[in-house]
Design a protein around this motif. Sequence first.
Motif, PDB file in Angstrom:
ATOM      1  N   SER A  79       0.806  -1.209   0.306  1.00 12.27           N
ATOM      2  CA  SER A  79       0.396   0.035   0.141  1.00 12.27           C
ATOM      3  C   SER A  79       0.711   1.534  -0.158  1.00 12.27           C
ATOM      4  N   GLN A  80       0.477   2.511  -0.542  1.00 11.00           N
ATOM      5  CA  GLN A  80       1.299   3.643  -0.787  1.00 11.00           C
ATOM      6  C   GLN A  80       0.483   4.800  -0.514  1.00 11.00           C
ATOM      7  N   ARG A  81       1.258   5.749  -0.170  1.00 13.82           N
ATOM      8  CA  ARG A  81       0.015   7.259   0.056  1.00 13.82           C
ATOM      9  C   ARG A  81       0.962   8.061  -0.300  1.00 13.82           C
ATOM     10  N   ASN A  82       0.836   9.227  -0.962  1.00 18.78           N
ATOM     11  CA  ASN A  82       1.618  10.182  -1.114  1.00 18.78           C
ATOM     12  C   ASN A  82       1.595  11.607  -1.223  1.00 18.78           C
ATOM     13  N   ILE A  83       2.234  12.355  -0.231  1.00 18.11           N
ATOM     14  CA  ILE A  83       2.441  13.388   0.755  1.00 18.11           C
ATOM     15  C   ILE A  83       3.284  14.279  -0.282  1.00 18.11           C
ATOM     16  N   LEU A  84       2.771  15.728   0.528  1.00 17.36           N
ATOM     17  CA  LEU A  84       4.772  16.138  -0.235  1.00 17.36           C
ATOM     18  C   LEU A  84       5.301  16.885   0.827  1.00 17.36           C
ATOM     19  N   ASP A  85       6.527  17.002   0.882  1.00 19.84           N
ATOM     20  CA  ASP A  85       7.438  17.461   2.249  1.00 19.84           C
ATOM     21  C   ASP A  85       6.946  18.475   2.457  1.00 19.84           C
ATOM     22  N   THR A  86       8.372  19.023   3.456  1.00 22.54           N
ATOM     23  CA  THR A  86       7.993  20.665   4.390  1.00 22.54           C
ATOM     24  C   THR A  86       7.810  21.678   4.148  1.00 22.54           C
ATOM     25  N   GLY A  87       8.402  21.807   2.592  1.00 20.44           N
ATOM     26  CA  GLY A  87       8.466  22.551   1.817  1.00 20.44           C
ATOM     27  C   GLY A  87       7.498  22.710   0.563  1.00 20.44           C
ATOM     28  N   ASN A  88       6.653  21.605   0.054  1.00 19.78           N
ATOM     29  CA  ASN A  88       5.705  21.667  -0.622  1.00 19.78           C
ATOM     30  C   ASN A  88       5.708  21.593  -1.904  1.00 19.78           C
ATOM     31  N   THR A  89       6.981  21.636  -1.529  1.00 13.42           N
ATOM     32  CA  THR A  89       7.347  21.172  -3.541  1.00 13.42           C
ATOM     33  C   THR A  89       7.971  20.536  -4.686  1.00 13.42           C
ATOM     34  N   HIS A  90       8.067  18.754  -3.634  1.00 10.15           N
ATOM     35  CA  HIS A  90       8.694  17.713  -3.804  1.00 10.15           C
ATOM     36  C   HIS A  90       7.139  16.695  -2.872  1.00 10.15           C
ATOM     37  N   VAL A  91       6.983  16.112  -4.589  1.00  8.21           N
ATOM     38  CA  VAL A  91       6.503  14.565  -3.485  1.00  8.21           C
ATOM     39  C   VAL A  91       6.811  13.138  -2.903  1.00  8.21           C
ATOM     40  N   ILE A  92       6.513  13.104  -1.545  1.00  7.33           N
ATOM     41  CA  ILE A  92       6.754  12.011  -0.902  1.00  7.33           C
ATOM     42  C   ILE A  92       5.624  10.193  -1.154  1.00  7.33           C
ATOM     43  N   VAL A  93       6.396   9.361  -1.507  1.00 10.18           N
ATOM     44  CA  VAL A  93       6.567   7.523  -1.724  1.00 10.18           C
ATOM     45  C   VAL A  93       5.866   7.679  -0.245  1.00 10.18           C
ATOM     46  N   LEU A  94       4.603   7.797   0.871  1.00  8.15           N
ATOM     47  CA  LEU A  94       5.081   6.181   1.269  1.00  8.15           C
ATOM     48  C   LEU A  94       4.690   5.320   1.416  1.00  8.15           C
ATOM     49  N   ASN A  95       4.798   4.326   1.660  1.00  6.09           N
ATOM     50  CA  ASN A  95       5.093   2.315   1.982  1.00  6.09           C
ATOM     51  C   ASN A  95       4.396   1.922   2.864  1.00  6.09           C
ATOM     52  N   THR A  96       3.640   0.955   3.119  1.00  9.66           N
ATOM     53  CA  THR A  96       3.778  -0.216   3.784  1.00  9.66           C
ATOM     54  C   THR A  96       2.909  -1.123   3.382  1.00  9.66           C
ATOM     55  N   VAL A  97       3.084  -2.559   4.450  1.00 10.49           N
ATOM     56  CA  VAL A  97       2.632  -3.887   3.241  1.00 10.49           C
ATOM     57  C   VAL A  97       2.098  -4.579   4.766  1.00 10.49           C
ATOM     58  N   PHE A  98       0.731  -4.526   4.618  1.00  8.52           N
ATOM     59  CA  PHE A  98      -0.384  -4.607   5.303  1.00  8.52           C
ATOM     60  C   PHE A  98      -0.060  -6.556   5.205  1.00  8.52           C
ATOM     61  N   ASN A  99      -0.161  -7.026   6.744  1.00 12.97           N
ATOM     62  CA  ASN A  99      -0.148  -8.854   6.733  1.00 12.97           C
ATOM     63  C   ASN A  99      -0.855  -8.870   6.583  1.00 12.97           C
ATOM     64  N   VAL A 100      -2.614  -8.510   6.599  1.00 13.84           N
ATOM     65  CA  VAL A 100      -3.750  -9.413   6.392  1.00 13.84           C
ATOM     66  C   VAL A 100      -4.641  -7.984   5.626  1.00 13.84           C
ATOM     67  N   VAL A 101      -6.019  -8.580   4.616  1.00 10.93           N
ATOM     68  CA  VAL A 101      -6.539  -8.179   3.937  1.00 10.93           C
ATOM     69  C   VAL A 101      -7.676  -8.830   4.332  1.00 10.93           C
ATOM     70  N   MET A 102      -8.606  -8.555   4.969  1.00 13.98           N
ATOM     71  CA  MET A 102      -9.819  -9.499   5.566  1.00 13.98           C
ATOM     72  C   MET A 102     -11.495  -8.982   5.295  1.00 13.98           C
ATOM     73  N   LEU A 103     -11.971  -9.296   4.557  1.00 19.01           N
ATOM     74  CA  LEU A 103     -13.724  -9.423   4.654  1.00 19.01           C
ATOM     75  C   LEU A 103     -14.456 -10.356   5.672  1.00 19.01           C
ATOM     76  N   ASP A 104     -14.919  -9.631   7.208  1.00 23.56           N
ATOM     77  CA  ASP A 104     -15.706 -10.896   7.983  1.00 23.56           C
ATOM     78  C   ASP A 104     -16.873 -10.962   7.062  1.00 23.56           C
ATOM     79  N   ASN A 105     -17.378 -12.079   7.692  1.00 19.98           N
ATOM     80  CA  ASN A 105     -19.288 -12.230   7.544  1.00 19.98           C
ATOM     81  C   ASN A 105     -19.861 -10.876   7.900  1.00 19.98           C
ATOM     82  N   THR A 106     -19.424 -10.278   8.142  1.00 24.25           N
ATOM     83  CA  THR A 106     -20.101  -9.067   8.540  1.00 24.25           C
ATOM     84  C   THR A 106     -20.796  -8.237   7.413  1.00 24.25           C
ATOM     85  N   GLY A 107     -19.400  -8.237   6.583  1.00 20.59           N
ATOM     86  CA  GLY A 107     -19.253  -7.093   5.541  1.00 20.59           C
ATOM     87  C   GLY A 107     -18.192  -6.346   6.042  1.00 20.59           C
ATOM     88  N   ARG A 108     -17.854  -6.635   7.392  1.00 17.23           N
ATOM     89  CA  ARG A 108     -16.826  -5.216   7.370  1.00 17.23           C
ATOM     90  C   ARG A 108     -15.195  -5.497   6.929  1.00 17.23           C
TER      91      ARG A 108
END
Length: 715
Positions: free
Chosen positions: A588-617
């Motif tokens: 998974s990723q997200r983009n934000i601007l740096d402190t000076g609001n001039t350049h894009v920083i790409v933030l990364n993460t890796v979710f261990n598990v993504v699930m849809l439970d039997n209630t639809g959540r």
Amino acid sequence: MSFNKATKYGTGLGLIYLTDSNDTIISIFKNNKSGKEQADKMLLCSSPVIGETLALATITYTSGSGTVTDLTINGVSVFDTGTPISGGSLSALATATATAINSFTSTPNYTAQVLGETVYIFIQSGFGSSLNGSTLAATVTGTLAFTKTDLDGGTSSQDIVDAQTGIKVWINDSVSAPLGSLVGATDVSSFIVRKPYNAPIDVRAYTIASGSIKVDRKGTLTQIEVDTEGATASDDLTDIIAEGFSNGDSLIIRGVNASRVVTINETGNINLANSANFVTGADDNVIYLQFIDGDFWEVTRSPGIPLTVEAFRSANFPQEVLGRKDVALTAGGGTLNLTPGTDEKYIRITGGAVTLTSSWTIQGAGTPKEGDTFIVYVDQQITLDGNNVTIFGIPLTDLQASSTQASGNKCIVIGEYVGAWRGTLIANSRTRDLVDTTQLATKENSLGNPSVSGYILSSDTLGNRIWVDPASYINGYDSGWKQMNNHNGTFGFAPVVGWTNPSIRVVGRVVFITGEILIPLAQTSFSSVLRTPFTDYQNPYNVDTQVFTGTNGGYNINVNGSILSQTPILPTELKPTQSLLFGKNVFSQRNILDTGNTHVIVLNTVFNVVMLDNTGRLLIQLQKDVDDSVGSVIGNTPVYRLITKADSGANVPSYSSYKEQIGGFSVTDSTKTYPVDVDGNDPNKIGGYRFLLNVCYPISDTYTEAEIVAAFDSI
């Protein structure tokens, strides 16, 4: 009253008066902008700049000869009058006078220094300006003559203005304010006179009156000591009436006396961390508060809140009682309630062999937190005899209950609270070959042959298989693709303007979902307020990281390292029959601007598990959820190299010229900095992340074609 008058400084009504520390008028200006500017210039150096200046008196021997039989300040002798002071010359007499003063202890006490024929007499510290103006009197013999100055010049850190050179400011906002008189004027010096950063802290004592104190602002940081009403042994402080405070101002509180204990609580406008009362005591018992919109909010305290199970749980952490509790099940049955924070985490069912005459239920109780867990190990030989032993919703089979430890058929049940208590059964194989299904009490029953020719074999995502009538399936229904809706009060995603939700399609009894899921972002410090539109997720709100927790598409934050949508993302009729794994190690990723609001920083993460439970959540589990259940995180897996974690202000690395080779690798410094603390492994800081999803699953056989079509049309 004085604060209200101070708010009218320079507004155009009445007069501004400047006086010395003794309230003698020095200057008068019109109470307008010009008058304020002139007054401000004269007030610049009015505040004391050291903690205390000692008050001073002098006596100078000018002519003649004789002895000094008494020397008093404010009526108090400053030397031992049993021995008159004498000297062969005026300077020798001055030296002898200083020696006599320094060798004597009076109340208050004084010390002396000599310069020629003049003796400089200083009062002891701690009196500040309180004795300024006290008279020095000398009794002499012979022809001895002298001149003197009375005690003066003392200053204190509690003085609003310097007692020697400071200027006080007064306001009379009446149109008929008189010239040359302070009648009708109000002293507003405490709100107008500016204190420099090197000025001493003015620590004042306040006494509680009916649970409250009224505190005057002394600057951005105000320090006070608080005392009990009537000097009783204990008292409660419930309200702080703030005089002149502005949002962001800080207040530090200690007790006046360790034997008079003040308990600060939340009855009034004081807000304490974890709602934990603060108790004064010795000088190291101190609390730091910040003023916001009429209330005082705790920032920190010393000593801190005790690190007990109760303290952690009151802060909503699922802290458990470590250790083991042995329980023997008796024949008569009953209910064993396990309360998180009270009962030990590890429960061992043990004791002599028993035949039940009634059933047993082992279940969670109390007020559980998300992530609370119990481990129940069955180590007692139990004959069910038609009764049940149900552990966190799982009934034991005859084999599981009656087996001995040596037989290898004992089991462990893990009870975990995730919105509700749920149990997971773990069989104890004891080195047996699990392929030999006769050793598995939970093996799949034989399916046999269908009762009617033409039936087909159906399976859910957990591998549970049954024979079904093909006529029960929807023939030929194809809904086509449709974008999943924003939250409609019952289900859907958070309504982020400009974001495209995933698409959904139903073919027969199979649901297909494809697209990109966005974890909604909250506004800083307001987790229940949604940040929208999506264009704001990168700029200008690049310091927002919290996950949106509102009821319209928000998530619950689980301290064990996961988030769970508060409501389903799709209609009940289209939810899976069992919890459905969407993906493992989901990038998974997200983009934000740096402190000076001039350049894009790409933030990364890796979710261990993504699930849809039997209630639809939707359940999103971080790496933290799988590697910190025993102790602190080791972080040994290479997955952590893909997760962005950095402090606010840290430099952003650049991998544009990265290469890895024998002897090391190179990563350059982009010279740009992160605008905020970021951590892709912290469930509180993954707002704005997005990830791809492609999944399909069967719909429950209990819904008719009409119900499925209606559910899809409601999206």
